[in-house]
Scaffold this motif. Structure first.
Motif, PDB file in Angstrom:
ATOM      1  N   LYS A  38       0.963  -1.349   0.006  1.00 33.19           N
ATOM      2  CA  LYS A  38       0.041  -0.046  -0.128  1.00 33.19           C
ATOM      3  C   LYS A  38       0.710   1.258  -0.012  1.00 33.19           C
ATOM      4  O   LYS A  38       1.690   1.548   0.820  1.00 33.19           O
ATOM      5  N   TYR A  75       1.049   4.868   0.625  1.00 36.86           N
ATOM      6  CA  TYR A  75       0.436   5.882   1.465  1.00 36.86           C
ATOM      7  C   TYR A  75       1.221   7.392   1.407  1.00 36.86           C
ATOM      8  O   TYR A  75       2.497   7.146   1.618  1.00 36.86           O
ATOM      9  N   GLU A  82       0.176  12.989   5.495  1.00 34.93           N
ATOM     10  CA  GLU A  82      -1.026  13.990   5.497  1.00 34.93           C
ATOM     11  C   GLU A  82      -0.611  15.413   4.740  1.00 34.93           C
ATOM     12  O   GLU A  82      -1.439  16.189   4.122  1.00 34.93           O
ATOM     13  N   GLU A 135      -9.271  25.053   3.948  1.00 34.13           N
ATOM     14  CA  GLU A 135      -8.379  24.460   5.131  1.00 34.13           C
ATOM     15  C   GLU A 135      -9.436  23.406   6.117  1.00 34.13           C
ATOM     16  O   GLU A 135      -8.990  22.287   6.430  1.00 34.13           O
ATOM     17  N   GLU A 136     -10.529  23.771   6.275  1.00 37.47           N
ATOM     18  CA  GLU A 136     -11.626  23.024   7.025  1.00 37.47           C
ATOM     19  C   GLU A 136     -11.930  21.825   6.192  1.00 37.47           C
ATOM     20  O   GLU A 136     -12.140  20.673   7.157  1.00 37.47           O
ATOM     21  N   ASN A 156      -8.727  19.564   6.400  1.00 37.46           N
ATOM     22  CA  ASN A 156      -8.721  18.963   7.913  1.00 37.46           C
ATOM     23  C   ASN A 156      -9.598  17.776   8.004  1.00 37.46           C
ATOM     24  O   ASN A 156      -9.589  16.786   8.501  1.00 37.46           O
ATOM     25  N   PHE A 157     -10.875  17.939   7.481  1.00 36.90           N
ATOM     26  CA  PHE A 157     -11.956  16.827   7.449  1.00 36.90           C
ATOM     27  C   PHE A 157     -11.282  15.696   6.683  1.00 36.90           C
ATOM     28  O   PHE A 157     -11.183  14.505   6.871  1.00 36.90           O
ATOM     29  N   LYS A 184      -8.250  14.730   6.422  1.00 35.48           N
ATOM     30  CA  LYS A 184      -7.215  13.948   6.883  1.00 35.48           C
ATOM     31  C   LYS A 184      -7.779  12.919   7.992  1.00 35.48           C
ATOM     32  O   LYS A 184      -7.145  12.003   8.412  1.00 35.48           O
ATOM     33  N   MET A 185      -9.147  13.133   8.118  1.00 43.60           N
ATOM     34  CA  MET A 185      -9.738  11.868   9.094  1.00 43.60           C
ATOM     35  C   MET A 185      -9.582  10.541   7.955  1.00 43.60           C
ATOM     36  O   MET A 185      -9.815   9.453   8.723  1.00 43.60           O
ATOM     37  N   TYR A 186      -9.849  10.422   6.843  1.00 43.75           N
ATOM     38  CA  TYR A 186      -9.918   9.171   6.059  1.00 43.75           C
ATOM     39  C   TYR A 186      -8.932   9.350   4.852  1.00 43.75           C
ATOM     40  O   TYR A 186      -8.769   8.538   4.257  1.00 43.75           O
ATOM     41  N   ARG A 187      -8.330  10.386   4.688  1.00 46.53           N
ATOM     42  CA  ARG A 187      -7.244  10.584   3.449  1.00 46.53           C
ATOM     43  C   ARG A 187      -5.808  10.812   3.778  1.00 46.53           C
ATOM     44  O   ARG A 187      -5.617  11.186   5.080  1.00 46.53           O
ATOM     45  N   PRO A 188      -4.766  10.672   3.357  1.00 50.34           N
ATOM     46  CA  PRO A 188      -4.521   9.979   1.887  1.00 50.34           C
ATOM     47  C   PRO A 188      -5.310   8.709   1.839  1.00 50.34           C
ATOM     48  O   PRO A 188      -5.259   7.806   2.886  1.00 50.34           O
ATOM     49  N   MET A 200      -4.824  22.167  12.337  1.00 56.62           N
ATOM     50  CA  MET A 200      -3.997  20.985  12.244  1.00 56.62           C
ATOM     51  C   MET A 200      -2.608  21.015  12.353  1.00 56.62           C
ATOM     52  O   MET A 200      -1.822  20.285  12.019  1.00 56.62           O
ATOM     53  N   TYR A 228      -2.798  13.255  12.117  1.00 59.61           N
ATOM     54  CA  TYR A 228      -3.978  12.921  12.605  1.00 59.61           C
ATOM     55  C   TYR A 228      -3.884  11.106  12.593  1.00 59.61           C
ATOM     56  O   TYR A 228      -4.317  10.346  13.777  1.00 59.61           O
ATOM     57  N   LYS A 229      -3.181  10.569  11.502  1.00 60.25           N
ATOM     58  CA  LYS A 229      -3.117   9.009  11.723  1.00 60.25           C
ATOM     59  C   LYS A 229      -1.507   8.801  11.722  1.00 60.25           C
ATOM     60  O   LYS A 229      -0.985   9.216  10.715  1.00 60.25           O
ATOM     61  N   GLU A 287       5.496  -0.783   5.950  1.00 60.98           N
ATOM     62  CA  GLU A 287       5.204  -2.174   6.095  1.00 60.98           C
ATOM     63  C   GLU A 287       6.436  -2.862   6.692  1.00 60.98           C
ATOM     64  O   GLU A 287       6.271  -3.983   7.136  1.00 60.98           O
ATOM     65  N   PHE A 332     -10.561  15.667  16.767  1.00 58.41           N
ATOM     66  CA  PHE A 332     -11.729  16.228  16.919  1.00 58.41           C
ATOM     67  C   PHE A 332     -12.571  16.002  18.278  1.00 58.41           C
ATOM     68  O   PHE A 332     -13.256  16.722  18.600  1.00 58.41           O
ATOM     69  N   GLU A 350     -15.401  12.020  14.628  1.00 58.87           N
ATOM     70  CA  GLU A 350     -14.293  11.191  14.295  1.00 58.87           C
ATOM     71  C   GLU A 350     -14.691  10.633  13.009  1.00 58.87           C
ATOM     72  O   GLU A 350     -13.847   9.866  12.397  1.00 58.87           O
TER      73      GLU A 350
END
Lengths: 463, 463
Positions: free
Chosen positions: A15, A17, A20, A79-80, A83-84, A86-90, B8, B14-15, B20, B98, B388
């Motif tokens: 994977k 990645y 951020e 920016e907001e 920020n969101f 970044k909760m599930y991306r990249p 941020m 964030y993550k 690997e 968050f 979240e």
């Protein structure tokens, strides 16, 4: 099943990645690079191009601006919104080592996986942007429609996050058959109404005329638009087809480019499923931009269901965007707004038309299109699930089907092509479809030429 | 909902993703560091500790070895298992920026998220290992039972990957109410049988006695064990409670330690939900190992449902592992094998007993335990989902509840504690539970002392 043993001593990880900080900070607007711009939306009453002030009672101001902007190449991501993201991306770009091994192909296969978020698909990328602009405009809330529920879920999550109301009109048959989707939306604070409903004039009218109807997406759109216009401080938001939605979804393609660049990978073939076009446009348009600017050349393939073949058997013409004929006219590859595809499980690919941007690019020969049948799509889906682990959405599986086909061609020719496809989402709420497939009772009906001629004959006359 | 705006510009992303190559290559066996070893499994017939040769007709050889190994501190992860891990691991350690902002707490909250795979939970970590050892032993297949379906899904995925048969006995009521879970397993090639069934002697006997029964986990275990023993080339595999399972799950805690170390983060509090113990043991035991070796000190909290409070209200004693009383006796915190918790939605936390390892560690004061009520768990779940993004599993939400409680304590005291909790999985198949919560019809029944006394009185007599 085959016994697969792969030694992973390869330079490229399973994977890729991005960090951020490497998430792109602007969306890419392919219209800026198009010589022939997509045809404008027309007012169905006057037949004239729609102006911003005609669209603003329905859509948020900033989104109207993005809808009509054919010139700005890069539009900064607020920016907001970042920020969101970044909760599930990249999102990961995955090397399908196990799939390659299973197929015995010399091709290198990658997929950009957009399903690792609770909405289960790429839809969240645009929902966040649209909710943000609604909040910035000081609105109270937004309305939308949903069929299968992915878009409704994504918008519920986004509006909840930004402190907005969300009214979702959910096609009644889905509301009843997909209580899971409905409850996700409710958990995220959305008000979910089965459509047609008594809460709108158009809903009441339809219920009077067809008391037993289980609803349709066209009807739900009409109710959502009416609710947006009639409720002070509300606007309507849509999850595909529109230029603005394609714009937001380019985060997919831009991240893919950045990840490929990180490992010096040059793709040969890029594959995406196409319903309204938001996924394909999002994944492919940054690559198409390179082609338009003469910087690179790719083979790009749009995959659609044989049951709803807009690109491969439709007409490039002005048509209504909705079955209720209250929305603007758009120039696109269409099967006619009265066309109803036979029952199938790729709810996100059942739209009669196609994004105007993609339609123009297709007409200009920037990519090819292929139509695939449902059973062969689920065969690809099951193989993918078994060797790559993730149970794919039926929509995404259209891209998997063609990626496998292309990889098998490489096996014949010995070519070591690099294939990238979009895995738009997971099939966790599509188990009814898998059940039909597991039981061998899948529907593979393809419309006849005569059937298509009926709906195509009803295209509006526009000079 | 609150309007949340977070800048941020913090050093910690964030993550946190390990690469690997940084995935741990050995599991950690906390028994090697325990002064008082967990009590051995006893043969229910003789009352004597079970030997390897008594366990090998039921379990894979290598797994029996791991089950009985109290000495080896690190057990290498086979390369093929590591390769499969790379499909969905390393899992992210997420900083809950968050959630912190929403709570207004000075605490720093992290969660290790194990839900980004099609089985939807951490169960896959052990399923892969168990399927691998079955393949290495040259077996034809394995049998297991499943209630809610997470373990069955995980084992179906893993056995399919390694080319093995998988027979899943699924509690009949779940088989009927959770057709989605059943179809995922079938898609991954498993044979799913509603239990009790006519395919086993014990199933037939139960059906004769209770013709209308909808089954139970205890009965499904009995059928799965019988099927393993009676079918040439099959063994039985179990998803929690056993020492081997805790061992495999330490990949969670080891990755967490590596990610924390990467950013020089020292946790103060570690929180995990506890059913049979595989998650809590997997997350916490590497940290407990540091405590046992005198290298660090942590506050570790096990969270269990108030409806099934093994640690907080159970007895530390030998008991049957199953309600059918055909399995070995284990020394553990137990409510009695005849205890049936009131209806609730954390299917993975309804076990009457607890891992022997964790039971001994708890008796030795290495961690504390807390019991929480269902409605307050879902309040935490909903808040978490909204801020979240991820819709959590009911089981995981027990840990969220206590993480929030601890963060709110920090808000009162002003302490900047660092909290790490385990988010074991997603709630995508638990929407029935969310529906009850959304409708305000959740069951918060807690067993009375008198009720517990009834099942505790039936503990077997073991000297």
């Amino acid at each position: 099943m085959w016994l697969i043993i792969v030694t992973m001593e390869k330079k490229i990880p399973y994977k890729i990645y991005l960090t951020e900080e490497e998430i792109p900070t602007a969306w890419y607007n392919v219209r800026a690079d198009m010589k022939t711009k997509p045809a404008p939306l027309l007012n169905p009453g006057t037949g004239k191009p729609l102006k911003a002030e005609e669209l603003e009672p329905i859509f948020c101001k900033e989104l109207v601006k993005q809808e009509l902007d054919n010139d700005t190449r890069f539009i900064p991501i607020p920016e907001e919104v970042l920020n969101f993201y970044k909760m599930y991306r990249p999102s990961p770009l995955v090397r399908a080592y196990f799939l390659e091994e299973t197929l015995g192909t010399p091709a290198k296969i990658y997929y950009k996986f957009e399903g690792n978020n609770t909405s289960g698909s790429h839809k969240l990328n645009s929902a966040i942007a649209q909710a943000y602009y609604a909040k910035e405009q000081g609105l109270k809330g937004v309305t939308t429609e949903t069929g299968a529920g992915q878009w409704g879920t994504a918008l519920s999550m986004a509006t909840q996050f930004f402190g907005l109301d969300c009214k979702v009109f959910m096609v009644k048959v889905s509301y009843e058959q997909k209580p899971f989707r409905r409850e996700v939306m409710r958990t995220y604070g959305a008000e979910v109404t089965p459509s047609p409903s008594n809460t709108t004039e158009i809903g009441k009218k339809i219920l009077e005329e067809f008391p037993g109807t289980t609803g349709s997406l066209g009807c739900a759109i009409s109710e959502a638009v009416e609710a947006a216009v009639k409720n002070e401080g509300y606007r309507y938001e849509l999850g595909s087809v529109l230029n603005q939605v394609l714009l937001h979804q380019t985060i997919i393609g831009l991240e893919t480019q950045a990840a490929l660049k990180k490992y010096d990978i040059k793709p040969d073939i890029i594959i995406g499923c196409a319903g309204g076009g938001s996924n394909l446009g999002g994944l492919a348009s940054p690559f198409i931009g390179e082609m338009l600017r003469g910087e690179a050349d790719y083979k790009i393939i749009a995959v659609e269901p044989a049951s709803c073949p807009s690109f491969t058997r439709g007409k490039f013409a002005y048509d209504f965007c909705d079955t209720g004929h209250i929305c603007p006219l758009a120039k696109m590859y269409t099967l006619g707004s009265t066309f109803i595809p036979s029952a199938n499980h790729a709810g996100g690919l059942r739209y009669h038309g196609m994004s105007s941007i993609l339609s123009q690019l297709y007409a200009d020969g920037l990519f090819e299109a292929r139509a695939v049948e449902q059973t062969s799509v689920f065969e690809a889906a099951r193989l993918f699930a078994r060797v790559e682990g993730t149970l794919p959405a039926p929509e995404s599986s259209h891209a998997i089907r063609v990626a496998i086909d292309e990889a098998l061609k490489c096996k014949e020719t010995g070519e070591e092509k690099t294939i990238v496809f979009g895995l738009t989402g997971t099939g966790y709420y599509d188990l009814k479809a898998y059940e039909q497939f597991n039981n061998g009772t899948m529907n593979d009906y393809i419309p006849t030429d005569e059937e298509l001629a009926v709906s195509l004959a009803k295209l509006p006359k526009v000079e």
